[in-house]
Design an enzyme around this catalytic site. Structure first.
Site, mmCIF file in Angstrom:
data_model
loop_
_atom_site.group_PDB
_atom_site.id
_atom_site.type_symbol
_atom_site.label_atom_id
_atom_site.label_comp_id
_atom_site.label_asym_id
_atom_site.label_seq_id
_atom_site.Cartn_x
_atom_site.Cartn_y
_atom_site.Cartn_z
ATOM 1 N N GLU A 85 0.832 -1.197 0.000
ATOM 2 C CA GLU A 85 0.000 0.000 0.000
ATOM 3 C C GLU A 85 0.863 1.242 0.000
ATOM 4 O OE1 GLU A 85 -3.826 -1.908 2.248
ATOM 5 O OE2 GLU A 85 -2.650 -0.421 3.317
ATOM 6 N N CYS A 336 -1.141 5.802 9.303
ATOM 7 C CA CYS A 336 0.050 5.075 9.718
ATOM 8 C C CYS A 336 -0.340 3.839 10.501
ATOM 9 C CB CYS A 336 0.903 5.930 10.644
ATOM 10 S SG CYS A 336 1.196 7.544 9.998
#
Ligand code: SAH
Ligand code: SF4
Length: 344
Positions: A85, A336
């Site tokens: 990703e 994150c």
């Protein structure tokens, strides 16, 4: 784009030397994704190259955007089938940052991180890293996103310093005026605590920013939640950061994920102050980013807003430079720590 391979092919088919520059500039600077978009090369050459080398080392599997259109997450399928990703975020209006992956998965298994919980598959090649830059540059351009793509952070999947050879090769091209021409000061590398890597960063790229995922300010908790600490403890990190500051005289960002009841009490804030004060010039050059935890499993909860605010106030009262970093990607699971690389 594998630029070395491209150069070799152009030589083999007898193209003049300037073609390499034209094609390289088209991919790196004008962000084309296909040979037939490069108007200044002959059509026949474009067709020939199309059959010999693929412009991107991965294919786009899926892309999702947050409702406010300020963050996008792409899922890429690599040649060997693995998924990674990569995220594009506009944290400051008018600027776009790409959050790049450096590995498929991560060996370090921090307990709060989705990437770490899914194990490690392999390192990315420098090409797979720079292709994420080409992709996002093209994405900003073709979708007419407002503003410029100017920042790059290595905060996607993986630990950049455990793949330093490839990350370093990618960084050279990203900042080289001959390739992507990004300002080194607009790039950040984040590490969970590979002290030796910090020294290499300082030596090789003294203008690239450093972020250190501190998360726990004492060795006992770090050992428990971040296994990397058993290899390089906080004393090793203190020395490495001191060295980085001595060589670069740049700010260092300490990332601190606020976990309810785990690392958000007064004694933790105290220990952060001690850690910073123990570093020469630390109070001047270290900046703490308080980050809200993006849920990845049931073990942790994010600290509530009031606790975070109190924590921030305590640090600031003790003359520590600190801010609360807003999370932009949570809605797309692209914040994150949530980059697990699953086709969800
Ligand atoms: N391996 C490097 C870089 C990738 S992780 C590192 O650990 O620094 C990028 C950032 O995401 C780090 O600052 C990490 O602390 C943070 N992070 C990991 N899991 C998170 C989570 N669940 N919520 C919020 N931030 C997270
Ligand atoms: Fe790896 Fe960073 Fe996640 Fe830790 S936080 S598991 S080092 S990607």
């Amino acid at each position: 784009m594998n630029f070395d391979e491209l150069k070799k092919i152009l030589k083999e088919i007898g193209e003049p030397g300037f073609r390499y520059r034209q094609i390289k500039d088209a991919f790196c600077k004008q962000a084309v994704l296909r040979f037939d978009e490069i108007r200044i090369i002959p059509k026949k050459l474009a067709v020939d190259l199309e059959g010999k080398i693929s412009p991107l080392s991965f294919s786009l599997e899926k892309i999702v955007s947050a409702k406010n259109k300020l963050s996008y997450k792409a899922l890429f399928r690599l040649d060997d089938g693995h998924l990674i990703e990569s995220v594009l975020i506009s944290a400051i209006s008018g600027t776009w940052s790409a959050c790049l992956s450096s590995q498929v998965g991560c060996q370090l298994a921090c307990r709060f991180c989705a990437t770490g919980q899914n194990g490690f598959k392999r390192n990315l090649t420098s090409e797979e890293i720079t292709d994420q830059v080409i992709f996002w540059k093209n994405f900003v351009k073709t979708n007419n996103l407002p503003g410029t793509f100017s920042h790059i952070v290595f905060m996607g999947m993986g630990e950049p310093f455990l793949n330093w050879t490839e990350v370093k090769a990618a960084l050279y091209r990203i900042i080289s005026p001959d390739y992507f021409d990004f300002g080194a000061r607009h790039i950040s590398v984040s590490t969970s605590g590979i002290a030796t890597g910090i020294k290499e960063l300082a030596r090789d790229f003294p203008q690239v920013n450093l972020a250190f995922s501190l998360v726990f300010p004492d060795n006992k908790q770090r050992d428990e939640y971040m296994p990397v600490n058993r290899r390089f403890n906080l004393e090793d990190m203190r020395k490495a950061i001191e060295y980085y500051i001595e060589v670069t005289n740049r700010k260092v960002f300490l990332e601190y994920i606020m976990l309810a009841g785990v690392n958000d009490q007064r004694n933790h804030a105290d220990k952060i102050c001690d850690f910073i004060d123990s570093i020469e010039n630390g109070a001047k050059l270290l900046h703490v980013n308080l980050i809200s935890y993006n849920s990845t499993n049931a073990e942790f909860k994010s600290s509530d807003a009031k606790t975070v605010k109190n924590f921030l106030n305590f640090l600031q009262r003790n003359h520590i430079s600190a801010t609360i970093r807003k999370s932009l990607g949570e809605e797309i699971d692209g914040a994150c720590g949530q980059l697990a690389g699953q086709a969800n």
